[in-house]
Scaffold this active site. Structure first.
Site, PDB file in Angstrom:
ATOM      1  N   ASP A 154       0.936  -1.273   0.031  1.00  0.00           N
ATOM      2  CA  ASP A 154      -0.066   0.058  -0.093  1.00  0.00           C
ATOM      3  C   ASP A 154       0.907   1.315   0.064  1.00  0.00           C
ATOM      4  O   ASP A 154       1.933   1.268  -0.717  1.00  0.00           O
ATOM      5  CB  ASP A 154      -0.872  -0.027   1.100  1.00  0.00           C
ATOM      6  CG  ASP A 154      -2.225   0.518   0.741  1.00  0.00           C
ATOM      7  OD1 ASP A 154      -2.340   1.863   0.603  1.00  0.00           O
ATOM      8  OD2 ASP A 154      -3.484  -0.303   1.092  1.00  0.00           O
ATOM      9  N   HIS A 227      -3.807   5.768   3.349  1.00  0.00           N
ATOM     10  CA  HIS A 227      -4.524   4.503   2.818  1.00  0.00           C
ATOM     11  C   HIS A 227      -3.844   3.447   3.439  1.00  0.00           C
ATOM     12  O   HIS A 227      -4.552   2.317   4.053  1.00  0.00           O
ATOM     13  CB  HIS A 227      -4.684   4.423   1.098  1.00  0.00           C
ATOM     14  CG  HIS A 227      -5.364   3.719   0.948  1.00  0.00           C
ATOM     15  ND1 HIS A 227      -4.900   2.261   0.509  1.00  0.00           N
ATOM     16  CD2 HIS A 227      -6.685   3.638   0.025  1.00  0.00           C
ATOM     17  CE1 HIS A 227      -5.870   1.510  -0.002  1.00  0.00           C
ATOM     18  NE2 HIS A 227      -6.937   2.398  -0.368  1.00  0.00           N
ATOM     19  N   SER A 560     -10.962  -1.266  -1.127  1.00  0.00           N
ATOM     20  CA  SER A 560      -9.663  -1.295  -0.390  1.00  0.00           C
ATOM     21  C   SER A 560      -9.819  -1.604   0.900  1.00  0.00           C
ATOM     22  O   SER A 560      -9.097  -2.128   1.689  1.00  0.00           O
ATOM     23  CB  SER A 560      -8.964   0.195  -0.373  1.00  0.00           C
ATOM     24  OG  SER A 560      -8.394   0.166  -1.855  1.00  0.00           O
TER      25      SER A 560
END
Length: 780
Positions: A154, A227, A560
């Protein structure tokens, strides 16, 4: 007609010549421009004179670039990465001409251009049943929990987050081979017994976009985007009491596998994620010793032999690593999936039973329900009405102005008003920023047909409420037809117990899997809407640079977010069953998934409120408690996955990219039918040839429940075909015993649309369900 102008022909010739020169120059530029290619190599073909693979790889690059001058650059500078664990090969910068020549070289299996990938962007453990009393056996402290390491590919990690506290965790296992790489604002001490690895991969990114601007992002494992921190905490975050976003979703935030460890592999940057970096991370993660890989990104769909991530994860699967990937956010359009290889667990997104209600009251007429996460200095009194404006042409067809794009709003028309904006084109929170800059005091964000009635809450920078498509049309119609349209907004906080739930998220990518209709995708659903988890200290919750707010937790939506839920549950299963293969873990997740909501009705689709199908929800919604004890599993080994590839019309050279071991060959054990892969879902695909009236598929189950157990089968009725299972009872006498059965489909009449149902093996203690899909291809 005779040519009357003596200059016409020479002039025309000159123009054509100039055009040809420009065309040739443009073509030459395209051919001579270097870009990154991933080169898959047959390591067994390395000639004896070479002492190591890197030496051999360098000679191959040299063989196609030797005409370049030494002054231009050294050939070793062309090589970005070498891959040697998950698969064999390298990433190098080549011109198109060089790449074409290289692909003709002996020992070179495939040369694939770099692909750009995108990220697929508290309450969930409770909703999934992991805080009920009977869940104690799942979250009960075990030393084996600490032995599972989940690799998260990520944007990095924010190590100071309380979610990565390692209190009470045992020392890092001696078998772990990972490392914590240092860099800007990331030191060795930022790792601990929870974060056991942190690495960065950027060579492919820099080759494509130029040097990373370290004023804008960290060239280290530290996460500036947020994220990666969010997904890592969702997988294996430690419990944090009182977690919330501006008071919303208040409670204890924890990961699915709260005692597992995390290794962060930073592969995504401001300009995206590039395949050469991703593949290097997969290769390194497998070498480091991760047991689970969580990959919340995607880059479209290519054929299996041209999909580098598919090839790399095949190698990871061979090494016993479970791989979970997000399905993508391309829904509700059909055939919008990414990451569809059968050895990957492809995860779609669903809602939970938690919501953040808000209302829009128009005039004195009526009130519409919506959602919001707004908390700021500006508060609109709920009893006061403000002017309401919609700048679109009509209520049903959005246009550039109605999307509230940057620079599209005229302050004269919106100052002091609540502005209606249509969802789409630009990020939702950015629309609110545009309204605020133009002098608007509030926003109503309305769904379009694409999103239907699905509501996603955001932490806007001004008072804002998101509403569904139906409500949005009514509000817009009122604003356009009333001479003095007014509205008020009210933010109501957090509410739980929402019904129905779960619901398939409208944005969740859908099947079918057009590469192989016999393989159902997505595999299953997990929570992916309004998920609370840890956040970076360097980015606002809105992700807008102009937003000064900083938070410890944030609420995000996307596949996600659903992917790490499955990765975490897979880690739980791995800790309880360390000898299980990736396929066995996947089977446990799929065969225990449920297909009814909390109102005991079939799962529905948020985009239209109609019942969803396996092309939307896969095998169903994840059930962690049952997944740790599935009773039976459908196991698949590397050779059987390879046999599946043998049914996909791949040439010997294309198959070679999946064979790290040179002795792996097609044995045709699936009888040339990919539907015979021992997959937990059963898909019968009748060909265009109408003479094919019957088809038999075979499955084998392994007993992982009580030693002595008996299972009886039941099958849903189908209109277009009869379905017969033999035998109808499976009697096991020992654990790990394998028994096989066949499913025969006989066409009654060909249906224009696929039919969906289920096959269930039931004992006194377990229920093992497989979705069943029957498809008739249109006659030729």
């Amino acid at each position: 007609m005779a040519n009357k102008n003596p200059l016409q022909k020479p002039f025309l010739f000159i123009i054509l010549s100039i055009n040809l020169i420009f065309l040739q120059a443009e073509t030459t530029t395209q051919i001579s421009t270097k870009k990154t290619y991933v080169i898959h190599m047959d390591k067994s073909a390395m000639p004896l004179p070479y002492t190591n693979h890197l030496q051999w790889y360098s000679s191959k690059i040299n063989s196609v670039t030797q005409h370049k001058s030494q002054e231009e650059e050294g050939n070793n500078n062309r090589i970005l990465y070498t891959y040697q664990t998950a698969f064999h090969g390298l990433a190098a910068q080549l011109t198109q001409e060089e790449a074409e020549r290289l692909e003709e070289e002996d020992g070179v299996v495939a040369v694939i251009p770099e692909t750009r990938y995108e990220l697929h962007t508290t309450r969930s453990p409770t909703f999934l049943g992991l805080e009920r009393q009977e869940s104690e056996r799942v979250w009960a402290e075990r030393v084996t929990d600490h032995d599972v390491v989940v690799g998260v590919l990520d944007t990095g990690i924010w190590p100071e987050s309380e979610s990565f506290n390692d209190t009470g965790m045992s020392p890092v296992p001696a078998t772990w081979r990972g490392a914590c790489e240092t860099g800007k604002r990331f030191l060795k001490r930022n790792c601990n017994r929870k974060i056991v690895g942190a690495r960065v991969f950027y060579r492919g990114y820099e080759a494509a976009t130029g040097k990373i601007d370290e004023e804008l992002e960290y060239k280290s494992p530290r996460d500036r985007d947020g994220h990666g921190t969010h997904t890592a905490a969702t997988v294996a975050g430690s419990p944090v009491k009182g977690a919330n976003l501006f008071g919303f979703a208040y409670g204890t935030a924890r990961g699915m596998a709260q005692k597992a460890r995390v290794a962060a592999y930073k592969v995504c940057w401001v300009g995206g994620c590039f395949s050469s970096d991703i593949l290097s991370a997969v290769d390194q993660a497998v070498a480091d010793g991760v047991q689970v890989l969580s990959i919340s990104l995607g880059g479209g769909v290519s054929t299996y032999s041209r999909d580098s991530l598919s090839i790399a994860t095949f190698g990871a699967m061979e090494m016993g690593v479970f791989v979970s990937c997000s399905a993508g956010n391309g829904g509700p359009d059909p055939i919008s999936l990414t990451n569809v290889s059968p050895w990957i667990t492809t995860v779609g997104a669903s809602t939970m039973d938690r919501d953040f209600p808000a209302t829009v009251k128009i005039g004195t007429m009526r009130t519409f329900k919506g959602v919001s996460l707004y908390k700021g200095r500006t508060v609109l009194p709920k009893n006061k009405q403000y002017p309401l404006v919609y700048l679109g042409r009509n209520a049903s067809s959005p246009d550039p102005t109605s999307f509230c794009l940057d620079g599209a709003l005229d302050r004269r028309h919106v100052a002091g008003k609540i502005v209606i904006c249509d969802r789409g084109v630009t990020p939702r929170v950015q629309k609110g920023q545009v309204v605020k800059r133009a002098g608007g005091i509030g926003m109503v964000l309305t769904n379009t047909a694409t999103n239907g009635e699905e509501l996603v809450a955001d932490s806007h920078m001004l008072p804002a409420v998101a509403v569904g498509e139906k409500e949005g049309k009514l509000i817009k119609q009122y604003a356009m037809t009333s001479k003095k349209a007014t509205a008020s907004l009210e933010i109501l906080g957090t509410r739980i117990g929402i019904k129905p739930s779960p619901v398939v998220a409208a944005f969740s990518s859908r099947g079918p899997n057009f590469l192989s209709l016999e393989i159902l995708k997505p595999d299953l659903l997990a929570p992916g809407v309004n998920i609370l988890a840890a956040w970076t200290g360097d980015m606002a919750p809105s992700s807008l640079s102009s937003d000064p707010r900083r938070v410890k937790f944030n609420i995000l939506s996307g596949t996600s977010m659903s992917c790490p839920h499955v990765s975490g549950v897979a880690a739980l299963i791995k800790s309880r069953h360390p000898d299980w293969s990736p396929a066995a873990i996947k089977s446990a997740l799929m065969t225990t998934a449920y297909v009814h909501d909390n109102m005991f009705k079939p799962l529905t689709d948020a985009s239209g409120a109609a019942p969803s199908s396996p092309y939307d929800h896969g095998a169903g919604h994840i059930d962690p408690l049952r997944a740790t004890d599935p009773g039976l599993v459908y196991d698949i080994g590397p050779q059987e996955y390879f046999e599946f590839l043998c049914t996909q019309d791949l040439s010997p050279s294309q198959l070679k990219v999946f064979t790290k071991h040179s002795n792996r060959t097609c044995k045709h054990t699936l009888a040339k039918n990919p539907g015979n892969l021992n997959y937990p879902a059963i898909s019968a695909l009748f060909p265009e040839n109408t003479h094919v009236k019957a088809m038999t598929l075979r499955r084998t189950v392994t007993n992982v429940g009580p030693h002595i157990s008996s299972y009886k089968v039941s099958v849903s009725p189908f209109k277009g075909a009869s379905v017969t299972v033999q035998p109808k009872t499976l009697n096991f006498t020992s654990k790990h015993q394998k028994l096989s059965y066949t499913v025969t489909f006989r066409t009654r009449f060909r249906m224009k649309r696929p039919e969906f149902g289920g096959l269930v093996w039931k004992s006194t203690t377990h229920k093992v369900r497989s979705p069943v899909i029957i498809t008739w291809l249109p006659p030729l």
